[in-house]
Design an enzyme around this catalytic site. Sequence first.
Site, PDB file in Angstrom:
ATOM      1  N   GLY A  42     -12.572  10.093  -7.588  1.00 40.20           N
ATOM      2  CA  GLY A  42     -13.386  10.583  -8.692  1.00 40.20           C
ATOM      3  C   GLY A  42     -12.846  11.852  -9.318  1.00 40.20           C
ATOM      4  O   GLY A  42     -13.611  12.723  -9.733  1.00 40.20           O
ATOM      5  N   SER A  45     -12.727  13.374 -13.887  1.00 42.85           N
ATOM      6  CA  SER A  45     -13.654  14.176 -14.687  1.00 42.85           C
ATOM      7  C   SER A  45     -14.555  14.985 -13.772  1.00 42.85           C
ATOM      8  O   SER A  45     -14.590  14.777 -12.554  1.00 42.85           O
ATOM      9  CB  SER A  45     -14.506  13.289 -15.605  1.00 42.85           C
ATOM     10  N   GLY A  46     -15.297  15.909 -14.374  1.00 44.83           N
ATOM     11  CA  GLY A  46     -16.331  16.638 -13.659  1.00 44.83           C
ATOM     12  C   GLY A  46     -15.849  17.426 -12.459  1.00 44.83           C
ATOM     13  O   GLY A  46     -14.797  18.067 -12.467  1.00 44.83           O
ATOM     14  N   THR A 142     -20.373   1.568  -4.190  1.00 47.36           N
ATOM     15  CA  THR A 142     -19.428   2.532  -4.751  1.00 47.36           C
ATOM     16  C   THR A 142     -19.509   3.895  -4.072  1.00 47.36           C
ATOM     17  O   THR A 142     -18.487   4.483  -3.694  1.00 47.36           O
ATOM     18  CB  THR A 142     -19.697   2.713  -6.256  1.00 47.36           C
ATOM     19  N   TYR A 200     -35.841  -2.819  -8.865  1.00 47.75           N
ATOM     20  CA  TYR A 200     -34.736  -1.873  -8.720  1.00 47.75           C
ATOM     21  C   TYR A 200     -35.143  -0.497  -9.234  1.00 47.75           C
ATOM     22  O   TYR A 200     -35.577  -0.349 -10.381  1.00 47.75           O
ATOM     23  CB  TYR A 200     -33.519  -2.370  -9.486  1.00 47.75           C
TER      24      TYR A 200
END
Length: 342
Positions: A42, A45-46, A142, A200
């Site tokens: 990851g 970005s960020g 994920t 959900y």
Amino acid sequence: MFKQLRYFIGSAGPSGFGSKSTAEEVTEACPDLTSITAIITGATSGIGAETAHVLAKRGARLILPARSLKAAEDAKARIISECPGSEIIILPLDLSSLASVRSFVSLFLSLDLPLNLLINNAGKFSDRHVVSEDGVEMTFATNYLGHFLLTKLLLEKMAETAKMTGIEGRIVNVSSTIHSWFTGDGIQYLDNVTRKKIPYDPTKAYSFSKLANVLHTKALSKKLKEMKANVTANCVHPGIVRTRLTRDREGLITDVVFFLVSKLLKTIPQAASTTCYVAVHPALAGVSGKYFSDCNESTKSKLASNEQEALRLWEFSDKLTIEKAIVGFKSFTSLRTKQFIV
């Protein structure tokens, strides 16, 4: 109350750092990381991108796994423009796919590089019900299951690197204080939400995946000690920050909420500080199985502190990653008899 006050004013905790500390500030004590090879998920970005930038600035070799190779190339270019000479390798990885995780590990091992640092940073907040190709709810697949398999497949390499170099290996799992929002039987919840037996709820799915990250850290630390590996595993809450994870849900309600909590928000350099602190600061040599926020050890939920449940989640995850996940779900009846409550 005192903890909240300290957060607002940014006063330092026992580590000497606090909520206002930046990633660059907490790595000043370790300016030379040229002997370190790090995998950061990851990192396009960020918080992940800032973590990669700061570690590259200190000299670390970076492996950037990415689902979008274009985004990874852009991130690499940004880092090199500010840190000329940085060694950055990009490899394809889709954490929601167990086959992709295995392919990534195979590619990485073929490079015959050391591995000192693994930062499991990537995160997903799915606002609608999606099931991965392996038959698992997407947020869990994920945020947790892909990282679980990635870590498991790289443990021997990390232990070997630490033994050969004499440099302690470190694994950092990025979680969230939201892990404390989940209560109940996590395995049963995962079965129900994956099979659409219950409505959900994206926030509940996200909080469960972050609880799983904390439990993973606890069990992983125990496994590393059993291996007698010179490798530690810790978990971090980066703080409240507006990244692409939340910007994907732009709208009036989101904007109003973030306006109201604006005083709680960290900048991205501040949000990356705890990850960087736990990853490389010399003060944490030998520290393992802990949970950190604002660059200091912090309190996790009662459920996240349960060692038995951490080991049960490990066994369950091991089963899902050894078998095709959808096959693993078919044996839920037998799993329930063991009372997997996470």
